[in-house]
Design a protein around this motif. Structure first.
Motif, PDB file in Angstrom:
ATOM      1  N   GLY A 584       0.697  -1.171   0.597  1.00  0.00           N
ATOM      2  CA  GLY A 584      -0.093   0.310  -0.207  1.00  0.00           C
ATOM      3  C   GLY A 584       1.215   1.377   0.192  1.00  0.00           C
ATOM      4  O   GLY A 584       2.137   1.221   0.604  1.00  0.00           O
ATOM      5  N   THR A 585       0.764   2.509  -0.315  1.00  0.00           N
ATOM      6  CA  THR A 585       0.753   3.609  -0.313  1.00  0.00           C
ATOM      7  C   THR A 585      -0.171   4.640   0.622  1.00  0.00           C
ATOM      8  O   THR A 585      -1.441   4.455   0.003  1.00  0.00           O
ATOM      9  N   LEU A 586       0.440   5.021   1.112  1.00  0.00           N
ATOM     10  CA  LEU A 586      -0.919   6.352   2.199  1.00  0.00           C
ATOM     11  C   LEU A 586      -0.325   7.895   1.816  1.00  0.00           C
ATOM     12  O   LEU A 586       1.537   7.755   1.676  1.00  0.00           O
ATOM     13  N   SER A 587      -1.308   8.584   2.053  1.00  0.00           N
ATOM     14  CA  SER A 587      -0.706   9.692   1.664  1.00  0.00           C
ATOM     15  C   SER A 587      -0.854  11.340   2.379  1.00  0.00           C
ATOM     16  O   SER A 587      -1.949   9.821   3.444  1.00  0.00           O
ATOM     17  N   GLY A 588      -0.513  11.678   3.078  1.00  0.00           N
ATOM     18  CA  GLY A 588      -0.521  12.241   4.400  1.00  0.00           C
ATOM     19  C   GLY A 588       0.382  12.951   5.085  1.00  0.00           C
ATOM     20  O   GLY A 588       1.298  13.756   4.230  1.00  0.00           O
ATOM     21  N   ARG A 589       0.102  13.525   6.108  1.00  0.00           N
ATOM     22  CA  ARG A 589       1.653  14.671   7.427  1.00  0.00           C
ATOM     23  C   ARG A 589       1.629  13.730   8.024  1.00  0.00           C
ATOM     24  O   ARG A 589       1.344  13.250   8.751  1.00  0.00           O
ATOM     25  N   THR A 590       3.149  13.668   8.097  1.00  0.00           N
ATOM     26  CA  THR A 590       3.495  13.218   9.177  1.00  0.00           C
ATOM     27  C   THR A 590       3.594  11.807   9.917  1.00  0.00           C
ATOM     28  O   THR A 590       4.539  10.468  10.372  1.00  0.00           O
ATOM     29  N   VAL A 591       1.983  11.276  10.493  1.00  0.00           N
ATOM     30  CA  VAL A 591       2.032   9.387  10.728  1.00  0.00           C
ATOM     31  C   VAL A 591       0.967   9.435   9.484  1.00  0.00           C
ATOM     32  O   VAL A 591       0.378   9.742   9.273  1.00  0.00           O
ATOM     33  N   PHE A 592       1.606   7.889   9.477  1.00  0.00           N
ATOM     34  CA  PHE A 592       1.325   7.127   8.596  1.00  0.00           C
ATOM     35  C   PHE A 592       1.063   5.374   8.885  1.00  0.00           C
ATOM     36  O   PHE A 592       1.399   4.709   9.795  1.00  0.00           O
ATOM     37  N   ARG A 593      -0.643   5.210   8.843  1.00  0.00           N
ATOM     38  CA  ARG A 593      -1.191   4.367   9.110  1.00  0.00           C
ATOM     39  C   ARG A 593      -1.669   2.707   8.283  1.00  0.00           C
ATOM     40  O   ARG A 593      -2.320   3.569   7.461  1.00  0.00           O
ATOM     41  N   PHE A 594      -0.887   1.615   9.009  1.00  0.00           N
ATOM     42  CA  PHE A 594      -0.996   0.387   8.035  1.00  0.00           C
ATOM     43  C   PHE A 594      -1.439  -0.046   8.171  1.00  0.00           C
ATOM     44  O   PHE A 594      -0.926  -0.866   9.521  1.00  0.00           O
ATOM     45  N   ARG A 595      -2.782  -1.114   7.944  1.00  0.00           N
ATOM     46  CA  ARG A 595      -2.516  -2.656   8.780  1.00  0.00           C
ATOM     47  C   ARG A 595      -2.439  -3.406   7.831  1.00  0.00           C
ATOM     48  O   ARG A 595      -2.590  -3.498   6.858  1.00  0.00           O
ATOM     49  N   ILE A 596      -1.521  -4.875   8.391  1.00  0.00           N
ATOM     50  CA  ILE A 596      -1.256  -5.848   7.861  1.00  0.00           C
ATOM     51  C   ILE A 596      -1.551  -7.117   8.385  1.00  0.00           C
ATOM     52  O   ILE A 596      -1.855  -7.126   9.782  1.00  0.00           O
ATOM     53  N   PRO A 597      -1.965  -8.727   7.843  1.00  0.00           N
ATOM     54  CA  PRO A 597      -2.090  -9.548   8.386  1.00  0.00           C
ATOM     55  C   PRO A 597      -0.900 -10.102   8.963  1.00  0.00           C
ATOM     56  O   PRO A 597      -0.199 -10.126   8.282  1.00  0.00           O
ATOM     57  N   LEU A 598      -0.811 -10.355  10.388  1.00  0.00           N
ATOM     58  CA  LEU A 598       0.222 -10.959  10.327  1.00  0.00           C
ATOM     59  C   LEU A 598       0.265 -13.154  10.488  1.00  0.00           C
ATOM     60  O   LEU A 598      -0.386 -13.332  10.755  1.00  0.00           O
ATOM     61  N   LEU A 599       0.627 -13.236   9.483  1.00  0.00           N
ATOM     62  CA  LEU A 599       0.874 -14.704   9.597  1.00  0.00           C
ATOM     63  C   LEU A 599       2.457 -15.355  10.049  1.00  0.00           C
ATOM     64  O   LEU A 599       2.033 -16.212  10.924  1.00  0.00           O
ATOM     65  N   GLY A 600       3.469 -15.084   9.904  1.00  0.00           N
ATOM     66  CA  GLY A 600       4.693 -15.932  10.647  1.00  0.00           C
ATOM     67  C   GLY A 600       5.684 -14.722  10.773  1.00  0.00           C
ATOM     68  O   GLY A 600       4.784 -13.506  11.395  1.00  0.00           O
ATOM     69  N   GLU A 601       6.803 -14.554  10.457  1.00  0.00           N
ATOM     70  CA  GLU A 601       7.616 -13.471  10.462  1.00  0.00           C
ATOM     71  C   GLU A 601       7.186 -12.767   9.427  1.00  0.00           C
ATOM     72  O   GLU A 601       7.902 -13.258   7.870  1.00  0.00           O
ATOM     73  N   HIS A 602       7.638 -11.523   9.190  1.00  0.00           N
ATOM     74  CA  HIS A 602       7.718 -10.270   8.146  1.00  0.00           C
ATOM     75  C   HIS A 602       8.551  -9.476   8.208  1.00  0.00           C
ATOM     76  O   HIS A 602       9.048  -9.260   8.856  1.00  0.00           O
ATOM     77  N   MET A 603       9.689  -9.181   7.226  1.00  0.00           N
ATOM     78  CA  MET A 603      10.503  -8.617   6.627  1.00  0.00           C
ATOM     79  C   MET A 603       9.617  -6.608   6.546  1.00  0.00           C
ATOM     80  O   MET A 603       8.609  -6.978   5.391  1.00  0.00           O
ATOM     81  N   ILE A 604       9.599  -6.088   7.311  1.00  0.00           N
ATOM     82  CA  ILE A 604       9.128  -4.873   6.732  1.00  0.00           C
ATOM     83  C   ILE A 604       9.338  -3.899   6.320  1.00  0.00           C
ATOM     84  O   ILE A 604      10.445  -3.687   6.610  1.00  0.00           O
ATOM     85  N   CYS A 611      14.032   6.900   0.579  1.00  0.00           N
ATOM     86  CA  CYS A 611      15.048   6.560   2.178  1.00  0.00           C
ATOM     87  C   CYS A 611      13.383   6.074   2.026  1.00  0.00           C
ATOM     88  O   CYS A 611      12.872   6.086   2.298  1.00  0.00           O
ATOM     89  N   SER A 612      14.240   4.816   3.292  1.00  0.00           N
ATOM     90  CA  SER A 612      13.850   3.522   3.991  1.00  0.00           C
ATOM     91  C   SER A 612      13.798   3.440   5.369  1.00  0.00           C
ATOM     92  O   SER A 612      15.015   3.733   5.332  1.00  0.00           O
ATOM     93  N   ASP A 613      13.319   2.414   5.463  1.00  0.00           N
ATOM     94  CA  ASP A 613      13.717   2.034   7.542  1.00  0.00           C
ATOM     95  C   ASP A 613      13.079   0.308   6.513  1.00  0.00           C
ATOM     96  O   ASP A 613      12.105   0.275   6.831  1.00  0.00           O
ATOM     97  N   VAL A 614      13.481  -0.623   7.606  1.00  0.00           N
ATOM     98  CA  VAL A 614      13.041  -1.764   7.440  1.00  0.00           C
ATOM     99  C   VAL A 614      13.023  -2.209   9.585  1.00  0.00           C
ATOM    100  O   VAL A 614      13.791  -1.840   9.984  1.00  0.00           O
ATOM    101  N   MET A 615      12.156  -2.954   9.445  1.00  0.00           N
ATOM    102  CA  MET A 615      11.988  -3.544  10.494  1.00  0.00           C
ATOM    103  C   MET A 615      11.837  -5.403  10.541  1.00  0.00           C
ATOM    104  O   MET A 615      11.068  -5.949   9.080  1.00  0.00           O
ATOM    105  N   CYS A 616      11.948  -6.249  11.599  1.00  0.00           N
ATOM    106  CA  CYS A 616      11.331  -7.708  11.139  1.00  0.00           C
ATOM    107  C   CYS A 616      10.553  -8.082  12.668  1.00  0.00           C
ATOM    108  O   CYS A 616      10.042  -7.484  13.715  1.00  0.00           O
ATOM    109  N   ILE A 617       9.161  -8.571  12.788  1.00  0.00           N
ATOM    110  CA  ILE A 617       8.098  -8.675  13.163  1.00  0.00           C
ATOM    111  C   ILE A 617       7.606 -10.140  13.198  1.00  0.00           C
ATOM    112  O   ILE A 617       7.961 -10.617  12.092  1.00  0.00           O
ATOM    113  N   ARG A 618       6.731 -10.201  14.280  1.00  0.00           N
ATOM    114  CA  ARG A 618       6.302 -12.191  13.752  1.00  0.00           C
ATOM    115  C   ARG A 618       5.160 -11.972  14.570  1.00  0.00           C
ATOM    116  O   ARG A 618       5.335 -11.707  15.655  1.00  0.00           O
TER     117      ARG A 618
END
Ligand code: GCB
Length: 728
Positions: A584-604, A611-618
């Motif tokens: 997804g892509t969101l337009s806005g200002r300062t705060v951007f909220r996405f919701r995603i299904p959580l199935l296992g371990e994911h690289m976000i 610029c970019s930023d990454v993290m891992c959640i599970r």
């Protein structure tokens, strides 16, 4: 010629209150220390409110070589809190106030071999501030000590630690001109004063006109001039200054050089994990780098005079500063003289810094004191002192939330400010908005600001349903999201300061999984970790280059089917990828909220403008207990959510005001609260006698009041059962 010799090396420290004669013997026997030094670096930061408060000694030999010079002065830049200077067995000076510079003349006391002994004490006192406050009162010789050798004819050194030169630029914006008055204090017949390439020989003061003046213009161009003064003897002083115009308007907020310039920033305490307040110049610089990264344009340097090096950094970086004295929390009838001397020193020593916009008279002084004539008089005297010494700057004070807005004390300073913690200690977030709107409507002609707000967060704690009091990084972030919007909607707030940029030592605290720390910082005490809320402000304030930040990096194990991915960015559009797939892509200002299904371990991955930023959640099947601080409160929420409440009857989900409006239900909670109050003593008395607080509590739900009061699960359930038996 003036010779300044640094005396940080070669001290012996004695952590004992011995007579001066005995102390002198420790010049060779004591523990070897180098300044800056505090004896509370560890015990002042580990909780228990049991750090060493007493009188200690710093002793040192001074050779004839070190002490050479016609006239010799000792300069102590910070001795917390009270110091006595003994030289060759004679007491030469006593100084009360742990945050300002003082000097002592040694000239006629010198021998071949000299013993300099300085006693420093942070023991309790009923006359020297601070005595009651939420930070550690470190003891020590925690800033530089110097020797200053000058000729017989020299600039004044003793009076309130003066730099000997005072520069007052008055700027005419329309004609791009500044009239700069330079005053000097010395014992010579004349002085040469130089500003901007022009030199004038005068008795003491001279006026210069700078055409096409280069303004000190905040973050974007903090231009500094230098004023230098020289005596026929060769003694010289110089200071930097800046040409700028500060103004405040009740409706439009703060102005810098005629342009709207809302002050948005943070507060800072001068301490560091493991080091106490004994900071180096590099430590100050590292803090300033973080402030620059954040993009703040103002700092409240709380709650006392900070190091000259730090005001210098603010001058150089264009940060507008609120400077203050430690007249805090509790008014002491015997402390008046000390408030005045600390203010005199603050203004004398800091006057030339262009960064300083206001002098703060006090902080939350009515938190533990009544507004009586003595307190009012103390404030009037301080206010007059500020105006007498410095007609160019405004005065302000930081008021505690429970101070009624019609209190006469609010009429003393030029402009006002409140510390509000709705949504943290008490009440709900929105009450902040209401508070300011009510104030602004009732006093449209008064300038009002927001001098403190914040919520504690330990970056070890996490939740998908963050709530007040849970110490999670997520609640702190939500809290600040609310405040950021609240502030953006009220440009008339002349200044706003997050409490605090850094976690800091408050040895009396023990909460949120840490001992001895106030964790309202956006950055941890050791500066190693920026909490998510830091990036919220960075996204809002720092426009220098695009950046994107994924929140919740430390919230790895999540026990839910779907999860929120929150992104802070200063860009207008953010793209999200899960395991390299665009979601997804969101337009806005300062705060951007996405919701995603959580199935296992994911690289976000979040991306915005290159610029970019990454993290891992599970996904996990059981909640990760290590993320929960307040396990009891969390369990209350859980059982209560599941509970079946009959809405036609009262329950703990109703507000205290609603419950009190019913005779039977009201009598029950009143009796319960009276019992709690009798157990809590003076805090409860302050609540009882305070209509503002009563009104605020009336708007809170019984459940949140009970939780804040620390009620246990069983008594909450019990009260709920009783209330459910009463029809509305
Ligand atoms: C305040 C005080 C500040 C505290 C802060 C807090 O109002 O002015 O010194 O540290 O609250 O965190 O409670």
């Amino acid at each position: 010629m003036r010779k300044i010799t640094n005396l940080n090396e070669g001290w012996r420290f004695l952590k004992a209150d011995v007579p001066a004669e005995t102390a002198a013997a420790y010049a060779v026997r004591g523990e070897a220390v180098t300044l800056p030094h505090t004896w509370n670096a560890l015990d002042g930061q580990d909780g228990g409110n049991d750090y060493y408060r007493g009188r200690c000694w710093y002793v040192r030999e001074l050779s004839a070589e070190e002490a050479a010079g016609e006239r010799l002065f000792l300069e102590v830049n910070g001795a917390a809190m009270t110091a006595e200077v003994w030289f060759n067995g004679v007491k030469l000076a006593r100084h009360e106030g742990g945050y300002s510079c003082f000097r002592v003349e040694l000239t006629d006391r010198l021998s071949e071999k000299n013993i300099l002994a300085i006693s420093v004490s942070n023991e309790e006192s009923d006359q020297v501030y601070p005595q009651k406050a939420d930070f550690t009162f470190y003891g020590g010789l925690y800033r530089d000590v110097n020797l200053i050798a000058v000729p017989a004819e020299h600039f004044e050194l003793l009076k309130d630690g003066t730099p000997g030169i005072k520069v007052t630029p008055v700027v005419d914006l329309e004609n791009k001109r500044a009239v700069v008055t330079v005053e000097t204090w010395h014992n010579a017949e004349s002085v040469d004063i130089t500003v901007n390439g022009e030199t004038k020989s005068v008795e003491r003061s001279a006026e210069f006109v700078i055409e096409n003046v280069h303004l000190w213009d905040g973050l974007k161009d903090p231009y500094l001039y230098t004023a230098a003064a020289k005596l026929p003897s060769g003694d010289e002083v110089s200071t930097r200054f800046g040409c700028r115009v500060f103004a405040c308007d009740p409706e439009k907020g703060f102005f810098l050089n005629g342009c709207s310039y809302p002050l948005r920033g943070v507060s800072r305490h001068q301490d560091l994990k493991g080091r106490g307040n004994a900071l180096s110049v590099d430590d100050h610089k590292a803090d300033m780098d973080i402030i620059r990264e954040l993009g703040a344009n103002t700092l409240r340097l709380a709650h006392y005079q900070h190091a000259q090096e730090f005001y210098d950094l603010c001058d150089e970086n264009g940060i507008v500063v609120w400077a203050e004295i430690p007249y805090i929390t509790m008014h002491m009838p015997k402390g008046r003289e000390n408030t005045l001397s600390q203010m005199r020193e603050l203004i004398t020593q800091c006057y030339n810094h262009p960064c300083i916009a206001v002098w703060g008279l006090s902080n939350e002084i009515t938190a533990a004191s009544a507004v009586n004539e003595d307190l009012l008089e103390n404030h009037r005297l301080l206010n007059e002192l500020c105006h007498r010494m410095d007609p160019t700057r405004l005065t302000t004070m930081a008021d505690v939330f429970m101070l009624e807005i019609d209190s006469p004390i609010l009429e003393i300073p030029d402009i006002n400010s409140y510390n509000l913690y709705f949504g943290w200690y008490l009440g709900e977030l929105e009450q902040t908005d209401e508070f300011f709107d009510e104030y602004h409507a009732k006093y449209p002609e008064r300038v009002i600001g927001f001098s403190e707000y914040g919520a504690d967060a330990n970056p070890a704690f996490h939740s998908s349903r963050p709530e007040k009091g849970d110490y999670t990084e997520e609640y702190q972030a939500l809290y600040h999201e609310h405040m950021l919007r609240m502030i953006e909607a009220r440009p008339w707030l002349w200044a706003t300061h997050v409490w605090n940029l850094f976690d800091f030592a408050a040895d009396g605290r023990d909460e949120g999984g840490k001992h001895g720390e106030n964790q309202k910082g956006l950055v941890t005490f050791d500066r190693s970790l920026r909490k998510d809320a830091f990036y919220l402000y960075k996204a809002a304030w720092n426009k220098s280059e695009p950046f994107v930040h994924l929140c919740g990096k430390r919230y790895v194990n999540r026990c839910e089917e779907e999860t929120e991915i929150k992104v802070y960015s200063n860009c207008a559009e953010v793209r999200l990828y899960v395991d390299d797939t665009p979601v997804g892509t969101l337009s806005g200002r300062t705060v951007f909220r996405f919701r995603i299904p959580l199935l296992g371990e994911h690289m976000i991955r979040a991306e915005a403008e290159g610029c970019s930023d990454v993290m891992c959640i599970r996904r996990v099947s059981e909640p990760d207990e290590s993320y929960i601080f307040n396990k009891a409160a969390a369990s209350v929420t859980n059982w209560f959510d599941a509970d079946d409440i009959d809405p036609s009857c009262f329950s703990i989900q109703d507000t205290l005001g609603e419950i009190r409006s019913h005779p039977q239900a009201g009598a029950i909670v009143n009796a319960m609260m009276a019992k709690g109050a009798s157990e809590r003593g003076d805090v409860a008395d302050a609540v009882k006698d305070n209509p503002a607080l009563q009104r605020m509590m009336g708007r809170m739900t019984m459940l949140s009041l009970l939780k804040q009061g620390g009620a246990d699960e069983e008594s909450i359930k019990q009260l709920n059962r009783v209330l459910q038996g009463i029809k509305k």
